[in-house]
Scaffold this active site. Sequence first.
Site, PDB file in Angstrom:
ATOM      1  N   ARG A   1       0.785  -1.000  -0.056  1.00  0.00           N
ATOM      2  CA  ARG A   1       0.021  -0.023  -0.097  1.00  0.00           C
ATOM      3  C   ARG A   1       0.887   1.215  -0.041  1.00  0.00           C
ATOM      4  O   ARG A   1       0.586   2.250  -0.612  1.00  0.00           O
ATOM      5  CB  ARG A   1      -0.773  -0.168   1.233  1.00  0.00           C
ATOM      6  CG  ARG A   1      -1.568   1.228   1.297  1.00  0.00           C
ATOM      7  CD  ARG A   1      -2.727   1.344   2.593  1.00  0.00           C
ATOM      8  NE  ARG A   1      -3.229   2.564   2.819  1.00  0.00           N
ATOM      9  CZ  ARG A   1      -4.322   3.050   3.601  1.00  0.00           C
ATOM     10  NH1 ARG A   1      -4.625   1.791   4.139  1.00  0.00           N
ATOM     11  NH2 ARG A   1      -4.935   4.051   3.650  1.00  0.00           N
TER      12      ARG A   1
ATOM     13  N   TYR B   1     -14.658  10.300  -1.181  1.00  0.00           N
ATOM     14  CA  TYR B   1     -13.802  10.282  -2.063  1.00  0.00           C
ATOM     15  C   TYR B   1     -13.961  11.140  -3.366  1.00  0.00           C
ATOM     16  O   TYR B   1     -12.854  10.994  -4.363  1.00  0.00           O
ATOM     17  CB  TYR B   1     -13.648   8.747  -2.633  1.00  0.00           C
ATOM     18  CG  TYR B   1     -13.060   7.543  -1.544  1.00  0.00           C
ATOM     19  CD1 TYR B   1     -11.819   7.476  -1.560  1.00  0.00           C
ATOM     20  CD2 TYR B   1     -13.918   7.282  -0.355  1.00  0.00           C
ATOM     21  CE1 TYR B   1     -11.211   6.666  -0.629  1.00  0.00           C
ATOM     22  CE2 TYR B   1     -13.540   6.573   0.256  1.00  0.00           C
ATOM     23  CZ  TYR B   1     -12.052   6.159   0.370  1.00  0.00           C
ATOM     24  OH  TYR B   1     -11.590   5.296   1.693  1.00  0.00           O
TER      25      TYR B   1
ATOM     26  N   ASN C   1     -10.674  -4.010  -0.846  1.00  0.00           N
ATOM     27  CA  ASN C   1     -10.701  -2.833  -1.995  1.00  0.00           C
ATOM     28  C   ASN C   1      -9.883  -2.996  -3.123  1.00  0.00           C
ATOM     29  O   ASN C   1      -8.816  -3.876  -3.096  1.00  0.00           O
ATOM     30  CB  ASN C   1     -10.364  -1.718  -1.247  1.00  0.00           C
ATOM     31  CG  ASN C   1     -11.412  -0.913  -0.491  1.00  0.00           C
ATOM     32  OD1 ASN C   1     -12.449  -1.147  -1.071  1.00  0.00           O
ATOM     33  ND2 ASN C   1     -11.162  -0.372   0.799  1.00  0.00           N
TER      34      ASN C   1
HETATM   35  N1  LIG Z   1     -14.544  -1.954   1.960  1.00  0.00           N
HETATM   36  C1  LIG Z   1     -14.550  -1.378   3.058  1.00  0.00           C
HETATM   37  O1  LIG Z   1     -15.194  -0.576   3.645  1.00  0.00           O
HETATM   38  C2  LIG Z   1     -13.157  -1.558   3.704  1.00  0.00           C
HETATM   39  C3  LIG Z   1     -12.893  -1.049   5.016  1.00  0.00           C
HETATM   40  C4  LIG Z   1     -11.586  -1.212   5.655  1.00  0.00           C
HETATM   41  C5  LIG Z   1     -10.697  -2.054   5.069  1.00  0.00           C
HETATM   42  N2  LIG Z   1     -11.055  -2.931   3.703  1.00  0.00           N
HETATM   43  C6  LIG Z   1     -10.062  -3.339   3.093  1.00  0.00           C
HETATM   44  O2  LIG Z   1     -10.175  -4.665   3.724  1.00  0.00           O
HETATM   45  C7  LIG Z   1      -8.756  -5.500   3.330  1.00  0.00           C
HETATM   46  C8  LIG Z   1      -7.942  -5.517   4.645  1.00  0.00           C
HETATM   47  O3  LIG Z   1      -7.335  -4.134   5.289  1.00  0.00           O
HETATM   48  P1  LIG Z   1      -6.309  -4.341   6.326  1.00  0.00           P
HETATM   49  O4  LIG Z   1      -5.965  -3.075   6.633  1.00  0.00           O
HETATM   50  O5  LIG Z   1      -6.742  -5.173   7.577  1.00  0.00           O
HETATM   51  O6  LIG Z   1      -5.384  -5.202   5.768  1.00  0.00           O
HETATM   52  P2  LIG Z   1      -3.932  -5.851   6.291  1.00  0.00           P
HETATM   53  O7  LIG Z   1      -2.782  -5.642   5.644  1.00  0.00           O
HETATM   54  O8  LIG Z   1      -3.947  -6.112   7.829  1.00  0.00           O
HETATM   55  O9  LIG Z   1      -4.538  -7.434   5.618  1.00  0.00           O
HETATM   56  C9  LIG Z   1      -5.081  -8.365   6.314  1.00  0.00           C
HETATM   57  C10 LIG Z   1      -4.762  -9.620   6.310  1.00  0.00           C
HETATM   58  O10 LIG Z   1      -4.841 -10.229   5.116  1.00  0.00           O
HETATM   59  C11 LIG Z   1      -3.782 -11.127   5.071  1.00  0.00           C
HETATM   60  N3  LIG Z   1      -3.498 -11.574   3.534  1.00  0.00           N
HETATM   61  C12 LIG Z   1      -2.554 -11.065   2.689  1.00  0.00           C
HETATM   62  N4  LIG Z   1      -2.830 -11.693   1.425  1.00  0.00           N
HETATM   63  C13 LIG Z   1      -3.670 -12.867   1.858  1.00  0.00           C
HETATM   64  C14 LIG Z   1      -4.055 -14.024   1.187  1.00  0.00           C
HETATM   65  N5  LIG Z   1      -3.526 -14.261  -0.231  1.00  0.00           N
HETATM   66  N6  LIG Z   1      -4.940 -14.878   1.791  1.00  0.00           N
HETATM   67  C15 LIG Z   1      -5.137 -14.509   2.844  1.00  0.00           C
HETATM   68  N7  LIG Z   1      -4.709 -13.647   3.768  1.00  0.00           N
HETATM   69  C16 LIG Z   1      -4.061 -12.722   2.993  1.00  0.00           C
HETATM   70  C17 LIG Z   1      -2.639 -10.358   5.579  1.00  0.00           C
HETATM   71  O11 LIG Z   1      -1.343 -11.074   5.765  1.00  0.00           O
HETATM   72  C18 LIG Z   1      -3.095  -9.612   6.554  1.00  0.00           C
HETATM   73  O12 LIG Z   1      -2.996 -10.356   7.946  1.00  0.00           O
HETATM   74  C19 LIG Z   1      -7.893  -4.483   2.572  1.00  0.00           C
HETATM   75  O13 LIG Z   1      -8.339  -4.581   1.375  1.00  0.00           O
HETATM   76  C20 LIG Z   1      -8.883  -3.179   2.798  1.00  0.00           C
HETATM   77  O14 LIG Z   1      -8.859  -2.354   1.629  1.00  0.00           O
HETATM   78  C21 LIG Z   1     -12.173  -2.440   3.291  1.00  0.00           C
END
Ligand SMILES: NC(=O)c1ccc[n+]([C@@H]2O[C@H](COP(=O)([O-])OP(=O)(O)OC[C@H]3O[C@@H](n4cnc5c(N)ncnc54)[C@H](O)[C@@H]3O)[C@@H](O)[C@H]2O)c1
Lengths: 439, 439, 439, 439
Positions: A99, A257, A153
């Site tokens: 990121r 956004y 996302n």
């Molecule tokens: N749509 C929404 O409203 C919203 C809000 C917040 C976060 N998000 C999204 O949720 C996701 C997680 O965010 P975060 O900040 O907790 O991220 P993070 O970096 O903490 O990732 C979450 C987990 O995913 C794991 N991971 C990575 N690749 C993987 C794979 N191939 N299979 C399984 N697990 C895997 C990582 O090891 C990590 O523990 C992001 O894509 C973020 O954009 C969406």
Amino acid sequence: MSHVVKKLKIAVIGGGSSYTPELIEGFIKRAPELPVSEIYLVDVEQGREKLEIVGNLAKRMLDKAGLNISVHLTLDRREAISNADFVITQFRVGGIDARIRDEKIPLKYGVIGQETTGPGGFAKALRTIPVILDICRDIEELAPDAWLINFTNPSGIITETVIKHTGVKVLGLCNVPVNMVNYVAKAYGVEMDRVYIQFAGLNHLVWGLRVYLDGEDITQKLIEQLASDENMTMKNIPGMQWDKDLLKSLGVLPCPYHRYYYMKDTMLEEEKRKATHEGTRGEVVKKVERELFELYKDPKLDEKPPQLEKRGGALYSYTACNLISSIVNDKRDIQVVNVKNSGAILDLPEDAVVETNCVIDKNGAHSLSVGRLPAKIRGLIQVVKAYEELTIEAGVNGDYNAALQALTIHPLVPSAGIAKKILDDILAENREYLPQFFK
Amino acid sequence: MSHVVKKLKIAVIGGGSSYTPELIEGFIKRAPELPVSEIYLVDVEQGREKLEIVGNLAKRMLDKAGLNISVHLTLDRREAISNADFVITQFRVGGIDARIRDEKIPLKYGVIGQETTGPGGFAKALRTIPVILDICRDIEELAPDAWLINFTNPSGIITETVIKHTGVKVLGLCNVPVNMVNYVAKAYGVEMDRVYIQFAGLNHLVWGLRVYLDGEDITQKLIEQLASDENMTMKNIPGMQWDKDLLKSLGVLPCPYHRYYYMKDTMLEEEKRKATHEGTRGEVVKKVERELFELYKDPKLDEKPPQLEKRGGALYSYTACNLISSIVNDKRDIQVVNVKNSGAILDLPEDAVVETNCVIDKNGAHSLSVGRLPAKIRGLIQVVKAYEELTIEAGVNGDYNAALQALTIHPLVPSAGIAKKILDDILAENREYLPQFFK
Amino acid sequence: MSHVVKKLKIAVIGGGSSYTPELIEGFIKRAPELPVSEIYLVDVEQGREKLEIVGNLAKRMLDKAGLNISVHLTLDRREAISNADFVITQFRVGGIDARIRDEKIPLKYGVIGQETTGPGGFAKALRTIPVILDICRDIEELAPDAWLINFTNPSGIITETVIKHTGVKVLGLCNVPVNMVNYVAKAYGVEMDRVYIQFAGLNHLVWGLRVYLDGEDITQKLIEQLASDENMTMKNIPGMQWDKDLLKSLGVLPCPYHRYYYMKDTMLEEEKRKATHEGTRGEVVKKVERELFELYKDPKLDEKPPQLEKRGGALYSYTACNLISSIVNDKRDIQVVNVKNSGAILDLPEDAVVETNCVIDKNGAHSLSVGRLPAKIRGLIQVVKAYEELTIEAGVNGDYNAALQALTIHPLVPSAGIAKKILDDILAENREYLPQFFK
Amino acid sequence: MSHVVKKLKIAVIGGGSSYTPELIEGFIKRAPELPVSEIYLVDVEQGREKLEIVGNLAKRMLDKAGLNISVHLTLDRREAISNADFVITQFRVGGIDARIRDEKIPLKYGVIGQETTGPGGFAKALRTIPVILDICRDIEELAPDAWLINFTNPSGIITETVIKHTGVKVLGLCNVPVNMVNYVAKAYGVEMDRVYIQFAGLNHLVWGLRVYLDGEDITQKLIEQLASDENMTMKNIPGMQWDKDLLKSLGVLPCPYHRYYYMKDTMLEEEKRKATHEGTRGEVVKKVERELFELYKDPKLDEKPPQLEKRGGALYSYTACNLISSIVNDKRDIQVVNVKNSGAILDLPEDAVVETNCVIDKNGAHSLSVGRLPAKIRGLIQVVKAYEELTIEAGVNGDYNAALQALTIHPLVPSAGIAKKILDDILAENREYLPQFFK
Ligand SMILES: NC(=O)c1ccc[n+]([C@@H]2O[C@H](COP(=O)([O-])OP(=O)(O)OC[C@H]3O[C@@H](n4cnc5c(N)ncnc54)[C@H](O)[C@@H]3O)[C@@H](O)[C@H]2O)c1
Ligand SMILES: NC(=O)c1ccc[n+]([C@@H]2O[C@H](COP(=O)([O-])OP(=O)(O)OC[C@H]3O[C@@H](n4cnc5c(N)ncnc54)[C@H](O)[C@@H]3O)[C@@H](O)[C@H]2O)c1
Ligand SMILES: NC(=O)c1ccc[n+]([C@@H]2O[C@H](COP(=O)([O-])OP(=O)(O)OC[C@H]3O[C@@H](n4cnc5c(N)ncnc54)[C@H](O)[C@@H]3O)[C@@H](O)[C@H]2O)c1
Ligand SMILES: NC(=O)c1ccc[n+]([C@@H]2O[C@H](COP(=O)([O-])OP(=O)(O)OC[C@H]3O[C@@H](n4cnc5c(N)ncnc54)[C@H](O)[C@@H]3O)[C@@H](O)[C@H]2O)c1
């Protein structure tokens, strides 16, 4: 209703996310209506430690609540998915460091670098698409009736990828709309359920076409108030006032956004300034996360710590649990979901994914008909949808031309020349996550 | 065919234009198939001198050709329009000085200033709309069966205004498509009639979707050649090479004006550089014009002087006379015209004006069906069409909000804040030409 | 144009048709512009004798004309198709006896029995679909660049089947539109090229929306004349006057087949009457054919005998040769062809086949945009298109439900109950030709 | 919710209808949520006596219920409409005798004569349109914020007329969909609220695309059961079994009125038989009504008499009160309403009225997006919609040509010739109610 609801198995992909405790808290609060029996938290090798920490906190939280829900921590995705009722995806391919790169590459060329919007979101999509397609192959095989609830996302693009290229039943979620409702409710000092907004648009580019309080249309009044006040800011977006004249001439409620599009210049300056002083948003989040995980480790901690709020993602679990509960309980209430357009918005392709008000029941999300959008907001949404379509084409097929066109037509990118530079940097710096481009 | 063609009366609004001799030359060359008997050159008080000079040259040219066509010079538009068969509009409200202002205002804010594209074209549209509506009221009353052939830029917007707000039969013209055909013909060293291009898009934003030589599809070959060569430049657009990778990834033939969108940054730098050294394009044209009119005055001059070519507008009269002749002679050949969409391009509103291949006959222009555009080119055209729609709304009603939104969503304008500054300058500096805003 | 046209190979499937001499005559007349070098007449075992007779007549005709075109008679379709430039399909699966059955089955239940319209055309489609798909597999393999020019009725349904289920370049033809032009020309005593009709609709359900004589719109005048006169009748449709009030209220020019819909009752009576006395149209044709073939056998006959005209199919070869010549010579003129809709008629599905005015060039047929149809004619066309879609589904997949629905919603069929009876009879009596239903 | 609901004024046009007691009963049952304070029952001179009888019964019913609702009986429509919150239209221009004529005229020509479908409904529409337009002028002037709840048949056509030709906020209702839900509920022995049907179509031509019981899709199962059983019949439609094969091949749930289209022949026979023996449905109703009014007169009667059920119109007041209550209480639940299409059903014009599932709240009805209909049901709906459009054109403008085309294209009418005969009879026999045709 008299029917018996079966016990649910939930798989959470990206279980090591710092948001997981929020999700768990949601399941605890909804326990009376959501008969969850098993939660599988899945992660990958790099996330093993986070998974352990978060997973143990989750167990303590459920124990405290006295709920008979078993939590499984696993790196075996297939085990987790097998016979799941819901698969929630909240993973981040490449982790926070990817990121941070997404934010920095565009900035190098004077372009906004953002997690989900513009070249940053584009890079995230390219990394995510191969993984989500793999996950869907597993679901098709091991849990063909499961609902995939996608949070990863850029949520709209990922959902559209799944709809166009797999047979999985998917709904894309985002916490932006519910936060807009929350914002309006707070502005008027009322409970959220008294505010109703007719949303239409794309993920992270959604408009509130009409805003109602107790059924009265307050759109114009609200716009005028917003055109004077401090306003709607979610923590993961650099806070900034809306341009007053813009808001008035727009006549509908933009989402946070939209600032990246309508206020490109000031947003870019703000980003540059922050990058120099406190670091990019990703760098800030990285620090916040490190602190959070220190807290999570505390074996006495058995509830979601208030510090999680700094992380952004407000109402994240509210959104997820609302959706799951309406499906399970066949509620037929209205929520904002990313679904296949199928004519709901006549100005967009029928096979595109849109973010709009849907009736939610046991059979998924059924969009309300939006009709045609006013010219004021139509063009932006159309050009961004074309960008999304090209991004999916690029992400699925590793098509360089589609990728270059996607970035070129994105409103945040000033020229094909700069698009190419950014694209080449993205490909070079993400090589390990882009098998589709480097076969 | 056996039917007798009646003698034609042509009214040219903006008769004092330096292009008029080109038009006259066209009528001379087509005399065998175009039975023109009267040409009315109409201008306004400020153009009286130009009208005299040009008008007299026109008379000398027709005398030399030995054609029995009477030329009338008049400031009385109604006399000219009355019972005309064709009304050609080629006027410029505010003259060249207004154009120079249109170029300079945006530049002040770091935005491309161009006669027809972006804020410059927007300002020109606002000035032109009240005048074209007046002209149409006259046509409705005095020559309801006349064809209005519009050349006044921005030609697509003006044509759409006429279609949406009057009952006049209008066709919008532009010399860009025919110049693209010409360019390709030259590149292959063949006559123009061996090249056929399937055009689709908007005025000054038109694509050659497919290019054929003797019926063979040479699109990809041509693109590849263009991606290496010097290329397609018309004199009124600062010349510049296409970005090679852009062209390849695009896969269709862009028009010269696409550069403003795809190469915003380099185009802006070029403009700034020129403005500092040789003056804006308008300033250059002003000088060229002054010289041209000196030439035109020469009572011995009885043909179009070669120096007119410097002025741009290549193939201008070819385009006009081709169209008029196909209408008069019911030719049913294919030409590129600005017409009501009515579903020809499925991605644009049915009531929008598009620039596309049409069959031309006695009953006007009948568009060929285009279907859906590829995502690569769809988004840009859609957002620009939304801008055009808002510009018309603003131009017809003097609606400030529509005006601000038009400029805000235009791809050349970086933010709502800058849009507002440019808009306010445009309104202030064009006050006398904008009755709709200052009633 | 300077390009050299290559020598053409033409394959005619159903070569034993009595129409073949007409086609040959067409090639003879067009020889200067159509460089045909080889004609393959293909038939099946049952048609061997007809093929011989017709083929030998064809050879004599070409000899007489002194043209160096070789004619091959063969039962080997693959040999004929291999490297062909054009494949013309004019076969009739099951022969004239199948047609007679198609006419009689519906009559049994008080429903119009007609070769191409209603249950008769439906049965013919079911028999033809498996064969045309086989032919297309051959073309895909042996002549992928060939144009398939389909005449086999129901021509619109067969063309849509090819477009939806194969990769073959196909154009569907019918002699109805050109006969309507001819009719109008005769009515006004002028040459056909002075009449231009804007056609839109489906095969055998096409309307002349506007009729022009020398470019003047004569639609209303013509309608009024038709509303008084004897009129437009082609030999293969029982002649009958148009209902005067119907015509006036319609305001557009219907085609002869519209009578089956608008005058169901009188048409049915007429059919019943004829069936009793002179036999069904198929029975009459059978007799005419027998006589024709007797003539054809005459080794001294070396031109198309005038008696062929009794057979119907007027202007059949004119239509075919016009189309082929415009493709070969890249003419870009306008002809009426069955093509994929792609938005030409906004009231019909994009993937449907429509019959409408197209520009014909080396790359095929490019439809003119029609827009929306008036309510008066919209509904009929839409319900018949739905019937066609279901017929294709039934014909391709052997789907009984689709077949029953196709017949049920056809405007000529009074109820689902009767639809079922007719369908069951059709299936039973055509068993040997319907492998898709009896696997 | 905290907002105070204001007291409601309801105007009922056609107050003398025998259904009025049912409506009153509805208001009584809903009193806790529907704060009605005034009910105006409006009628015309011819209905004065009925109005008295029914009005007095209404008063007795409300007295018995102890509700403080005042009932006004009046022939002064403007007084009733003035400041009304809801205007309910349930009038019948020409009374039952006109209906009987509507049934008999078509029968004379061997065509189904029915109150709302086919030529009968067409005649009723022509009589109703001038009156509803008058009513709307009153509403525009005297109660511009009122909701018009239309029950007057043909409900879809009347609603579309109001939407296209007035500025009144209108919702069209019909008791068919709710009766279909009721039927399914009864078939499964469950409460109605456990059954949910996704409806789409036109008024009296609506399909249940999917049927759910407790959220489970039971469509196929239900279809199979229906294909064996006695079924879905409402009292005002001659009862008859569905054709088994038709139902199976259809795959969706038809409404009772579909029989007129799918089973034209048997329905016609049945009608003819009944007309001869017991009289047309209108004649039967006339007798039932006479008996009902005798009952109503009884000053001791103070509740809806069970005999009303014979009259048909089951769940009539349930439908009306449900809708009104959801508007008043901003319920956001789903009901089936006739609304402007605006893209909800992509196969129908955007400005057409469709009958489909809508979310109901304070701001009216918001349709759920349906997308594209399967070919099986698409054609019928499209041709009937074209008929409806023409009927409105005829009814508003007194356009004979539109009227003739409307009848001609109606699937129940076998030919233009018969259409003309029926039309001429309708015009002649309804002269006094058709000012638009006889000015
Ligand atoms: N749509 C929404 O409203 C919203 C809000 C917040 C976060 N998000 C999204 O949720 C996701 C997680 O965010 P975060 O900040 O907790 O991220 P993070 O970096 O903490 O990732 C979450 C987990 O995913 C794991 N991971 C990575 N690749 C993987 C794979 N191939 N299979 C399984 N697990 C895997 C990582 O090891 C990590 O523990 C992001 O894509 C973020 O954009 C969406
Ligand atoms: N579409 C094309 O391909 C194309 C090509 C070249 C020029 N143009 C357009 O043609 C127009 C003329 O260009 P030009 O450079 O000759 O301009 P110009 O400045 O010479 O103007 C032409 C004449 O219009 C007159 N005029 C101004 N207002 C008028 C009015 N209200 N009524 C009548 N006459 C009026 C002026 O006095 C002048 O003599 C412009 O709008 C230009 O954009 C179009
Ligand atoms: N579209 C039009 O304007 C138009 C006009 C006239 C005829 N037609 C159509 O042309 C076709 C031929 O009409 P016709 O009256 O000459 O018919 P026909 O019965 O004489 O048939 C023509 C030939 O096709 C042969 N044939 C049958 N099955 C075949 C197969 N599988 N492969 C190759 N050949 C096969 C027969 O043996 C016969 O010799 C029909 O489908 C008819 O509907 C179309
Ligand atoms: N949509 C549905 O579900 C549904 C169900 C039942 C009835 N309806 C409709 O409701 C209407 C009433 O049915 P009914 O059987 O009670 O009819 P009805 O014949 O009893 O008529 C009702 C009243 O309307 C009065 N009336 C006639 N013209 C009037 C006018 N111009 N202004 C005011 N009142 C007028 C009559 O005098 C009569 O008292 C009909 O149009 C019928 O089709 C609809």
